[in-house]
Enzyme design. Structure first.
Site, PDB file in Angstrom:
ATOM      1  N   THR A   1       0.943  -1.236   0.064  1.00  0.00           N
ATOM      2  CA  THR A   1      -0.005  -0.204   0.042  1.00  0.00           C
ATOM      3  C   THR A   1       0.823   1.284  -0.007  1.00  0.00           C
ATOM      4  OG1 THR A   1      -1.375  -1.182   1.202  1.00  0.00           O
ATOM      5  CG2 THR A   1      -1.869   1.185   1.159  1.00  0.00           C
TER       6      THR A   1
ATOM      7  N   GLU B   1      -6.337  -5.924   3.924  1.00  0.00           N
ATOM      8  CA  GLU B   1      -6.108  -7.071   2.960  1.00  0.00           C
ATOM      9  C   GLU B   1      -7.237  -7.002   2.094  1.00  0.00           C
ATOM     10  OE1 GLU B   1      -4.153 -10.663   4.207  1.00  0.00           O
ATOM     11  OE2 GLU B   1      -2.975  -9.670   6.105  1.00  0.00           O
TER      12      GLU B   1
ATOM     13  N   ILE C   1     -24.877  -5.131  24.557  1.00  0.00           N
ATOM     14  CA  ILE C   1     -25.311  -5.945  25.716  1.00  0.00           C
ATOM     15  C   ILE C   1     -24.764  -5.489  27.044  1.00  0.00           C
ATOM     16  CG2 ILE C   1     -24.989  -8.417  26.609  1.00  0.00           C
ATOM     17  CD1 ILE C   1     -25.413  -9.157  23.482  1.00  0.00           C
TER      18      ILE C   1
HETATM   19  C1  LIG Z   1      -3.918  -1.048  10.411  1.00  0.00           C
HETATM   20  C2  LIG Z   1      -3.581  -1.284   9.187  1.00  0.00           C
HETATM   21  C3  LIG Z   1      -2.680  -2.140   8.680  1.00  0.00           C
HETATM   22  C4  LIG Z   1      -2.290  -2.288   7.571  1.00  0.00           C
HETATM   23  N1  LIG Z   1      -1.058  -3.244   7.007  1.00  0.00           N
HETATM   24  C5  LIG Z   1      -0.885  -3.010   5.798  1.00  0.00           C
HETATM   25  C6  LIG Z   1       0.384  -4.013   5.491  1.00  0.00           C
HETATM   26  O1  LIG Z   1       0.994  -4.549   6.268  1.00  0.00           O
HETATM   27  N2  LIG Z   1       0.899  -3.856   4.234  1.00  0.00           N
HETATM   28  C7  LIG Z   1       0.321  -3.023   3.076  1.00  0.00           C
HETATM   29  O2  LIG Z   1       0.585  -3.340   1.991  1.00  0.00           O
HETATM   30  N3  LIG Z   1      -1.185  -2.401   3.577  1.00  0.00           N
HETATM   31  C8  LIG Z   1      -1.342  -2.434   4.612  1.00  0.00           C
HETATM   32  N4  LIG Z   1      -2.618  -1.740   5.058  1.00  0.00           N
HETATM   33  C9  LIG Z   1      -3.365  -1.052   3.839  1.00  0.00           C
HETATM   34  C10 LIG Z   1      -4.664  -1.484   3.837  1.00  0.00           C
HETATM   35  O3  LIG Z   1      -4.324  -2.810   3.026  1.00  0.00           O
HETATM   36  C11 LIG Z   1      -5.456  -0.687   2.903  1.00  0.00           C
HETATM   37  O4  LIG Z   1      -5.779   0.328   3.678  1.00  0.00           O
HETATM   38  C12 LIG Z   1      -6.681  -1.174   2.049  1.00  0.00           C
HETATM   39  O5  LIG Z   1      -6.253  -1.995   1.281  1.00  0.00           O
HETATM   40  C13 LIG Z   1      -7.779  -0.202   1.477  1.00  0.00           C
HETATM   41  O6  LIG Z   1      -6.675   0.767   0.739  1.00  0.00           O
HETATM   42  P1  LIG Z   1      -7.033   2.481   1.045  1.00  0.00           P
HETATM   43  O7  LIG Z   1      -6.922   2.436   2.645  1.00  0.00           O
HETATM   44  O8  LIG Z   1      -6.065   3.216   0.144  1.00  0.00           O
HETATM   45  O9  LIG Z   1      -8.359   2.727   0.898  1.00  0.00           O
HETATM   46  P2  LIG Z   1      -8.955   3.058  -0.644  1.00  0.00           P
HETATM   47  O10 LIG Z   1      -8.321   2.196  -1.773  1.00  0.00           O
HETATM   48  O11 LIG Z   1      -8.635   4.717  -1.077  1.00  0.00           O
HETATM   49  O12 LIG Z   1     -10.630   2.961  -0.555  1.00  0.00           O
HETATM   50  C14 LIG Z   1     -11.394   3.903  -0.169  1.00  0.00           C
HETATM   51  C15 LIG Z   1     -12.876   3.207  -0.097  1.00  0.00           C
HETATM   52  O13 LIG Z   1     -13.047   3.455  -1.407  1.00  0.00           O
HETATM   53  C16 LIG Z   1     -13.641   1.957  -1.618  1.00  0.00           C
HETATM   54  N5  LIG Z   1     -13.168   1.676  -2.995  1.00  0.00           N
HETATM   55  C17 LIG Z   1     -11.983   1.864  -3.918  1.00  0.00           C
HETATM   56  N6  LIG Z   1     -12.016   1.439  -5.074  1.00  0.00           N
HETATM   57  C18 LIG Z   1     -13.253   1.116  -5.158  1.00  0.00           C
HETATM   58  C19 LIG Z   1     -13.980   0.191  -6.426  1.00  0.00           C
HETATM   59  N7  LIG Z   1     -13.560   0.325  -7.423  1.00  0.00           N
HETATM   60  N8  LIG Z   1     -15.367  -0.034  -6.140  1.00  0.00           N
HETATM   61  C20 LIG Z   1     -16.020   0.163  -4.893  1.00  0.00           C
HETATM   62  N9  LIG Z   1     -15.415   0.684  -3.749  1.00  0.00           N
HETATM   63  C21 LIG Z   1     -14.047   0.987  -3.935  1.00  0.00           C
HETATM   64  C22 LIG Z   1     -12.950   1.059  -0.943  1.00  0.00           C
HETATM   65  O14 LIG Z   1     -13.667  -0.242  -0.658  1.00  0.00           O
HETATM   66  C23 LIG Z   1     -12.938   2.123   0.507  1.00  0.00           C
HETATM   67  O15 LIG Z   1     -14.335   1.837   0.931  1.00  0.00           O
HETATM   68  C24 LIG Z   1      -2.920  -1.644   6.447  1.00  0.00           C
HETATM   69  C25 LIG Z   1      -4.043  -0.822   6.812  1.00  0.00           C
HETATM   70  C26 LIG Z   1      -4.314  -0.558   7.954  1.00  0.00           C
HETATM   71  C27 LIG Z   1      -5.182   0.390   8.469  1.00  0.00           C
END
Ligand SMILES: Cc1cc2nc3c(=O)[nH]c(=O)nc-3n(C[C@H](O)[C@H](O)[C@H](O)COP(=O)(O)OP(=O)(O)OC[C@H]3O[C@@H](n4cnc5c(N)ncnc54)[C@H](O)[C@@H]3O)c2cc1C
Length: 383
Positions: free
Chosen positions: A127, A367, A341
């Protein structure tokens, strides 16, 4: 119910981890959550128990068990503390697994024994600030120069990336011009420390307070050409396949949290009296408990099935996505109901359900968000 489905080895592991989670992990959970401290002492014990080596062959310092065994351990740990469970999930499933699946013999020999021992942690850097669900939009670059990769860019939200025992981060980076409109993304192993690489301060999170999550920065980070993991240009595809497996593990983690909410709520509803009787006597509460238990059972069945298909060599991506989608939403719903609850006490951090409520929401995001799972499932339906 559970016991009827598990082999003797799996059941024995599950019981051992259940006991460890109850006696060692649970008593420390509230303090680590409150202080936002990484549970080094617990991770060290899990290392000694062999949990970080569960799915790897003994020849690489592993336990020679399988991915399902890892999932069972994650579920039991999550009943006590989701932060500890995600540290294991990310350390094994995301940190070490890409090296096991795609690494050369030399890379496996260098990294797997130390990662399998739990004395070192690996992280998975996919990410980026501008590329999450759409992780193919990677902006981090790596160019070959004098037999070395020179990496520049940044990663966001990377689990286990800045602990005192983090020794390796595997990152995706653009390594060439697009081919047929597709970005050339490769994955590269970056040992920690390497000059130019830095992990920022931990994020201030809603939950998972005892899990390490940080932004990463790469400024002219140089690593040997031999640190390429897998084939050039296959990094993104390889990472996506790691996420397919990882979804089963996140489903197991969700089931553990959902089960903890049932257990805490049953106990509380039998003890707490209102209007002269335990609140469990009210059908409104008893039905909530029945629904919570049902959700947990169905979610567990879903991840068992997905794991079984994966180990049997059958297609499992759709089942993994369905298990992750259903169980993460079950965990969030159970955590919300458990808090309800518990009434006002459910909003107090001294009750574990308050922590479960804060820890649950990320399960619908990490994920692959719930929306991404639905996209994957729909694609399998041909729509
Ligand atoms: C605590 C934590 C630990 C993490 N650990 C890791 C890690 O170890 N390694 C790593 O690589 N990543 C990690 N992540 C990242 C995580 O996998 C991403 O936050 C996640 O995949 C969502 O990406 P984003 O936050 O950029 O949201 P975005 O992709 O910007 O999405 C924002 C919203 O838009 C929606 N959306 C996006 N595209 C579409 C679509 N085409 N159709 C419909 N809805 C859509 C999404 O579902 C979401 O609701 C971690 C995140 C957190 C918060």
């Amino acid at each position: 119910m559970v016991e009827g489905r598990l082999s003797e080895e799996h059941e024995s592991l599950r019981k051992t981890v259940e006991e460890f989670a109850r006696e060692v992990v649970a008593p420390a959970a509230a303090a680590h959550d409150e202080a936002k401290t990484f549970p080094y002492e617990i991770i060290a014990q899990m290392g000694e128990m062999g949990l970080f080596g569960l799915p790897f062959p003994e020849s690489y310092g592993g336990q020679g068990a399988d991915y399902f065994a890892l999932c069972l351990a994650i579920e039991e740990l999550a009943r006590a503390d989701s932060s500890v469970a995600i540290t294991l999930e990310a350390g094994v499933g995301l940190g070490a697994m890409p090296i096991y699946r795609f690494g050369t013999e030399a890379q496996r020999e260098e990294w797997l024994p130390v990662l399998a021992s739990g004395r070192a942690l690996g992280a998975f850097g996919l990410t980026e600030p501008g590329a999450g669900s759409d992780a193919g939009g990677t902006r981090t670059t790596a160019r070959l120069e004098g037999g070395e990769w020179v990496i520049n860019g940044s990663k966001a939200f990377i689990t286990n990336s800045g602990t005192d025992i983090t020794r390796v981060v595997t990152v995706t980076a653009v390594t060439g011009e697009p081919v047929n409109g597709r970005p050339q993304i490769s994955s590269i192993i970056v040992p920690v420390p390497t000059p130019g690489f830095s992990a920022g301060a931990p994020y201030s999170k809603v939950g998972w307070h005892a899990s390490d999550t940080r932004p990463l920065s790469f400024q002219d980070v140089r690593v040997p050409e031999a640190n390429l993991l897998g084939e050039p240009g296959r990094g993104y595809a390889n990472f996506l396949s790691i996420l397919d497996e990882g979804r089963i593990a996140i489903s197991a983690l969700s089931v553990g949290l959902a089960q903890a909410c049932v257990d805490e709520s049953v106990k509380y509803a039998k003890e707490r009296e209102a209007f002269g009787a335990p609140i469990a006597r009210n059908q409104a509460i008893a039905f909530k408990l029945a629904e919570m238990e049902t959700r947990t059972f169905v979610a567990r069945t879903a991840y068992y099935e997905a794991a079984w298909r994966m180990l049997a060599g059958l297609p499992f991506k759709k089942e993994a996505a369905m298990a992750k989608l259903f169980s993460s939403e079950a965990a969030v719903t159970n955590a919300r109901e458990a808090t309800q609850i518990h009434g006002g006490y459910g909003f107090m951090n001294e009750y574990p359900v308050a922590r479960h409520w804060r820890d649950s929401k990320i399960l619908e995001i990490g994920e692959g968000t719930s929306e991404v799972q639905k996209m994957l499932i729909a694609r399998h339906l041909g729509v």
